[in-house]
Scaffold this active site. Structure first.
Site, PDB file in Angstrom:
ATOM      1  N   SER A  26      14.334  -7.063  -1.732  1.00  0.00           N
ATOM      2  CA  SER A  26      15.339  -7.937  -2.349  1.00  0.00           C
ATOM      3  C   SER A  26      16.699  -7.588  -1.758  1.00  0.00           C
ATOM      4  CB  SER A  26      15.352  -7.706  -3.856  1.00  0.00           C
ATOM      5  OG  SER A  26      15.733  -6.365  -4.092  1.00  0.00           O
ATOM      6  N   LYS A  97       7.228 -13.153  -1.352  1.00  0.00           N
ATOM      7  CA  LYS A  97       7.376 -12.525  -2.677  1.00  0.00           C
ATOM      8  C   LYS A  97       7.871 -13.615  -3.624  1.00  0.00           C
ATOM      9  CE  LYS A  97      10.791  -9.523  -3.657  1.00  0.00           C
ATOM     10  NZ  LYS A  97      10.353  -8.156  -3.841  1.00  0.00           N
ATOM     11  N   GLU A 177      -0.201  -7.129  -7.644  1.00  0.00           N
ATOM     12  CA  GLU A 177       0.342  -5.774  -7.469  1.00  0.00           C
ATOM     13  C   GLU A 177       0.796  -5.161  -8.787  1.00  0.00           C
ATOM     14  OE1 GLU A 177       3.731  -5.402  -4.840  1.00  0.00           O
ATOM     15  OE2 GLU A 177       3.712  -3.225  -4.967  1.00  0.00           O
ATOM     16  N   LYS A 219      -3.145  -5.065  -4.699  1.00  0.00           N
ATOM     17  CA  LYS A 219      -2.219  -4.107  -4.093  1.00  0.00           C
ATOM     18  C   LYS A 219      -1.867  -3.043  -5.127  1.00  0.00           C
ATOM     19  CE  LYS A 219       2.287  -3.801  -1.792  1.00  0.00           C
ATOM     20  NZ  LYS A 219       3.101  -4.388  -0.739  1.00  0.00           N
ATOM     21  N   SER A 261       2.977   1.902  -0.453  1.00  0.00           N
ATOM     22  CA  SER A 261       3.200   3.317  -0.130  1.00  0.00           C
ATOM     23  C   SER A 261       3.992   4.031  -1.230  1.00  0.00           C
ATOM     24  CB  SER A 261       3.862   3.493   1.241  1.00  0.00           C
ATOM     25  OG  SER A 261       5.119   2.886   1.326  1.00  0.00           O
ATOM     26  N   GLY A 262       4.825   3.322  -1.945  1.00  0.00           N
ATOM     27  CA  GLY A 262       5.406   3.829  -3.188  1.00  0.00           C
ATOM     28  C   GLY A 262       6.307   5.050  -3.110  1.00  0.00           C
ATOM     29  N   GLY A 263       6.743   5.426  -1.910  1.00  0.00           N
ATOM     30  CA  GLY A 263       7.609   6.601  -1.793  1.00  0.00           C
ATOM     31  C   GLY A 263       6.910   7.773  -1.123  1.00  0.00           C
ATOM     32  N   SER A 289      -0.426  -2.186   2.788  1.00  0.00           N
ATOM     33  CA  SER A 289       0.591  -3.237   2.627  1.00  0.00           C
ATOM     34  C   SER A 289       1.889  -2.474   2.400  1.00  0.00           C
ATOM     35  CB  SER A 289       0.247  -4.136   1.442  1.00  0.00           C
ATOM     36  OG  SER A 289       1.289  -5.065   1.231  1.00  0.00           O
ATOM     37  N   GLY A 291       5.734  -0.960   2.824  1.00  0.00           N
ATOM     38  CA  GLY A 291       7.119  -1.305   3.100  1.00  0.00           C
ATOM     39  C   GLY A 291       7.779  -0.111   3.757  1.00  0.00           C
TER      40      GLY A 291
HETATM   41  P1  13P Z   1       6.380   0.358  -0.436  1.00  0.00           P
HETATM   42  O1  13P Z   1       5.243   0.532   0.535  1.00  0.00           O
HETATM   43  O2  13P Z   1       7.700   0.794   0.119  1.00  0.00           O
HETATM   44  O3  13P Z   1       6.057   0.895  -1.780  1.00  0.00           O
HETATM   45  O4  13P Z   1       6.571  -1.207  -0.603  1.00  0.00           O
HETATM   46  C1  13P Z   1       5.483  -2.002  -0.753  1.00  0.00           C
HETATM   47  C2  13P Z   1       5.808  -3.105  -1.674  1.00  0.00           C
HETATM   48  O5  13P Z   1       5.688  -4.251  -1.293  1.00  0.00           O
HETATM   49  C3  13P Z   1       6.247  -2.774  -3.016  1.00  0.00           C
HETATM   50  O6  13P Z   1       6.265  -3.916  -3.810  1.00  0.00           O
END
Ligand code: 13P
Length: 339
Positions: A26, A97, A177, A219, A261-263, A289, A291
Site C-alpha cells: 500500500s 490486492k 490470506e 496464502k 514471508s511475514g518478516g 508468494s 513480498g
Molecule cells: P511478505 O512476504 O512481506 O509477508 O508479504 C507478502 C504479502 O503479500 C503479505 O500480504
C-alpha cells in the site's frame, strides 16, 4: 463461474519452479520501504521501481504471477507500455490486492478486521477488464495475551469467504490470506495452535459460502516462533510443524499453497520452503508468494539510482531463482553443489 478455468489459473500460479511476487505494498508500506533506502515515495519512483522488477529475467523463469496495488495496475512504463502488459509479455499472470486494509474490530481491543467488501463486485469487473486474473485479500490475526478472540477469527474468516465467493463469480482466482502475525513473543507451538484454529474456521466459512476449493490459492503463514520469542526453531522444526499443520487443515482439493514471508529473512524463507518440499508426499503444491523476502535485496541494490537498475534486477532474479528451487525442494542440494 467457469471452475475449470479458475482451476487452470490456480495451477499456473503454483507451477513447480515458480511462485508469486507480492508487489502490492500500500502507499503507506511502500513509503516505509523507500524511507529505508532513502528514496522519496513519488508516483514516478514507485513506477520506476516496479517497472525494474517486471522487466527482470526472473519474471519469465521463476515468477508465475504478480500481486499489484491499485495504483500499479493502471500505470504505464516509461516507454508507455502498460505495466500489466510487461507482466503478461514475460508469461506471468497479473493479480490485484482488493482488500482496503484493516480497521479496529468493535468489542475486540487490539484486534483488526479487514474491510473492502462494499462495491467489491463492481471493482472486480474493472480489474478483470484491466487484465487481473487473480486477487488477494489479507486478514490479520495477532497473537498476544488473551488474543486472538473467537470473534476476530470468525469475523475475518467470514470476510475472506465473502471475498473469495465474489472473486470466483467474477472469474478471478482468490488468494485467501489469513495471516497470523509473527510479531509477538509466542513460541512455535502457540503459532501452530492459533493458525490451526484460523485455518479450520476459514475453510468452514469457505464451505458455508459455497466456494469450490479447486478455484483458489491459500496464502498462509508458516508455523514459526514470534520474532520476540527467546526460543528459535530449527529449519527442520518449522518445516515439519508447518506440513503437519497444513495436512490437518487444508483439503487436498486446494491446488496450491503460496506462503507469505511475514518478516522472515530472505534466506530463512527460502530454507523453510525448501525443507517442506523435501518432506514430499503432499496433496497440494507448496510455493512462495513473498513480498519482503523477494524485494529486500533488490530494494537495497537499487536505492533509487538508475545506474543500479541492472544490479537490482540481478538481486531480484537471484532471490526468485533460489525460491524457485525451494518450490521443488532442490535448493539445499544446489547450494551444497555450488559450495
Ligand atoms: P511478505 O512476504 O512481506 O509477508 O508479504 C507478502 C504479502 O503479500 C503479505 O500480504
Amino acid at each position: 463461474m467457469n471452475l475449470a478455468d479458475l482451476n487452470k489459473i490456480a495451477n499456473a500460479m503454483v507451477a513447480p519452479g515458480r511462485g508469486i511476487l507480492a508487489a502490492d505494498e500500500s502507499s503507506g508500506t511502500i513509503k516505509k520501504r523507500f524511507d529505508a533506502i532513502g528514496v522519496e515515495s513519488t508516483e514516478d519512483n514507485r513506477r520506476d521501481y516496479r517497472e525494474l522488477l517486471f522487466r527482470s529475467e526472473a519474471m519469465s523463469k521463476n515468477i508465475s504471477g504478480v500481486i499489484l496495488y491499485d495504483e500499479t495496475i493502471w500505470q504505464k512504463a516509461k516507454d508507455g507500455t502498460p505495466l500489466v502488459k510487461l507482466i503478461e509479455q514475460a508469461g506471468a499472470i497479473p493479480g490485484i490486492k482488493v482488500d482496503e486494509g484493516t480497521q479496529a474490530l468493535p468489542g475486540c481491543p487490539n484486534e483488526l478486521i479487514t474491510v473492502g467488501l462494499d462495491k467489491l463486485a463492481e471493482r472486480l469487473k474493472k480489474y478483470y477488464e484491466q487484465g487481473a486474473r487473480f486477487a488477494k485479500w489479507r486478514a490479520v490475526i495477532d497473537i498476544a495475551q488473551g488474543i486472538p478472540s473467537y470473534t476476530a477469527v470468525r469475523t475475518n474468516a467470514h470476510a475472506l469467504a465473502r471475498y473469495a465467493a465474489l472473486c470466483q463469480q467474477a472469474q478471478i482466482v482468490p488468494i485467501v490470506e489469513p495471516e497470523v502475525l509473527m510479531d509477538g513473543a509466542h513460541d512455535i507451538d502457540r503459532c501452530y495452535e492459533v493458525t490451526e484454529f484460523v485455518l479450520k474456521e476459514t475453510f468452514q466459512e469457505l464451505y458455508y459460502q459455497k466456494v469450490p476449493l479447486e478455484g483458489l490459492v491459500l496464502k498462509p503463514n508458516m508455523a514459526i516462533a514470534g520474532k520476540k520469542s527467546a526460543k528459535k526453531s530449527s529449519v527442520e522444526e518449522v518445516a515439519e510443524k508447518t506440513v503437519r499443520l497444513l495436512k490437518n487443515c487444508v483439503p487436498g482439493a486446494v491446488p496450491g499453497i503460496a506462503f507469505l514471508s511475514g518478516g522472515q529473512s530472505d534466506e530463512e524463507a527460502t530454507a523453510h520452503l525448501d525443507a517442506m518440499n523435501k518432506i514430499g508426499g503432499l496433496p497440494w503444491k507448496l510455493t512462495f508468494s513473498y513480498g519482503r523476502a523477494l524485494q529486500a535485496a533488490p530494494q537495497k541494490a537499487w536505492s533509487g539510482k538508475s545506474e543500479n537498475v541492472a544490479s537490482a534486477q540481478r538481486a531480484f532474479t537471484h532471490r526468485a531463482q533460489m525460491n524457485g528451487l525451494a518450490s521443488k525442494g532442490e535448493w539445499k542440494q544446489a547450494m551444497e553443489k555450488a559450495a
